[in-house]
Motif scaffolding. Structure first.
Motif, PDB file in Angstrom:
ATOM      1  N   LEU A   1      -3.654   3.767  -0.094  1.00 19.50           N
ATOM      2  CA  LEU A   1      -3.737   3.484  -1.558  1.00 19.50           C
ATOM      3  C   LEU A   1      -3.491   2.108  -1.725  1.00 19.50           C
ATOM      4  O   LEU A   1      -2.150   1.924  -1.766  1.00 19.50           O
ATOM      5  N   MET A   2      -4.419   1.349  -2.162  1.00 20.53           N
ATOM      6  CA  MET A   2      -3.996  -0.345  -2.382  1.00 20.53           C
ATOM      7  C   MET A   2      -3.333  -0.294  -3.773  1.00 20.53           C
ATOM      8  O   MET A   2      -4.003   0.226  -4.855  1.00 20.53           O
ATOM      9  N   GLN A   3      -2.347  -0.925  -3.619  1.00 15.55           N
ATOM     10  CA  GLN A   3      -1.383  -1.107  -5.073  1.00 15.55           C
ATOM     11  C   GLN A   3      -1.854  -2.390  -5.554  1.00 15.55           C
ATOM     12  O   GLN A   3      -2.243  -3.209  -4.795  1.00 15.55           O
TER      13      GLN A   3
ATOM     14  N   VAL B   1       0.845  -1.275  -0.086  1.00 17.39           N
ATOM     15  CA  VAL B   1       0.158   0.064   0.201  1.00 17.39           C
ATOM     16  C   VAL B   1       0.824   1.372  -0.086  1.00 17.39           C
ATOM     17  O   VAL B   1       2.107   1.454   0.403  1.00 17.39           O
ATOM     18  N   LYS B   2       0.326   2.348  -0.307  1.00 21.57           N
ATOM     19  CA  LYS B   2       1.001   3.716  -0.466  1.00 21.57           C
ATOM     20  C   LYS B   2       0.186   4.436   0.748  1.00 21.57           C
ATOM     21  O   LYS B   2      -0.878   4.573   0.588  1.00 21.57           O
ATOM     22  N   VAL B   3       0.979   5.057   1.627  1.00 25.76           N
ATOM     23  CA  VAL B   3       0.451   5.923   2.584  1.00 25.76           C
ATOM     24  C   VAL B   3       0.115   7.026   2.144  1.00 25.76           C
ATOM     25  O   VAL B   3       0.905   7.836   1.501  1.00 25.76           O
TER      26      VAL B   3
ATOM     27  N   LYS C   1      -1.453   0.923  12.838  1.00 28.10           N
ATOM     28  CA  LYS C   1      -2.962   0.741  12.849  1.00 28.10           C
ATOM     29  C   LYS C   1      -3.254   2.009  11.908  1.00 28.10           C
ATOM     30  O   LYS C   1      -3.133   3.200  11.999  1.00 28.10           O
ATOM     31  N   LYS C   2      -3.863   1.597  10.731  1.00 26.87           N
ATOM     32  CA  LYS C   2      -4.165   2.635   9.413  1.00 26.87           C
ATOM     33  C   LYS C   2      -5.433   2.313   9.149  1.00 26.87           C
ATOM     34  O   LYS C   2      -5.879   1.158   8.839  1.00 26.87           O
TER      35      LYS C   2
ATOM     36  N   TYR D   1       5.733   3.688   1.096  1.00 27.46           N
ATOM     37  CA  TYR D   1       5.063   2.359   1.066  1.00 27.46           C
ATOM     38  C   TYR D   1       5.258   1.401   2.459  1.00 27.46           C
ATOM     39  O   TYR D   1       6.007   1.412   3.044  1.00 27.46           O
ATOM     40  N   ALA D   2       4.348   0.525   2.385  1.00 23.93           N
ATOM     41  CA  ALA D   2       4.161  -0.265   3.485  1.00 23.93           C
ATOM     42  C   ALA D   2       3.480  -1.672   2.928  1.00 23.93           C
ATOM     43  O   ALA D   2       3.039  -1.658   2.006  1.00 23.93           O
TER      44      ALA D   2
END
Length: 90
Positions: A53-55, A8-10, A46-47, A19-20
């Motif tokens: 943004l789901m990659q 995901v992109k924060v 925790k987000k 990215y995480a």
């Protein structure tokens, strides 16, 4: 949809633009993310999924490791993010 191993992109917060990898799902609104460097597996963030943004990529290595042992190494998280970023040309 959020799933374990998805990159995901924060989009908001202190880690904005980075990215995480999703390492846990709390409920339909919140997930746990880690990047293996600043945010390690033992202390995931925790987000809200609205701030991510789901990659289109799910790291098979991370997903398999989480399924088999319930854990993943920080090196594996860093590798998955690095491999994705290189593929995008960043």
């Amino acid at each position: 949809m959020p799933e374990i191993g998805r990159i995901v992109k924060v989009t908001s917060g202190k880690d904005e633009g980075g990215y995480a990898v999703i390492v846990g799902i709390v409920d339909e609104r919140f997930v746990l993310v880690a990047d293996g460097a600043k945010r390690r597996f033992d202390g995931p963030k925790k987000k809200n999924v609205m701030h991510l943004l789901m990659q289109p990529v799910v790291s098979v290595e991370v997903a398999d490791s989480m399924r088999e042992t319930g854990r993943v190494t920080n090196a594996k998280l860093r590798y998955a993010i690095q491999k994705y970023a290189q593929g995008k040309g960043e």
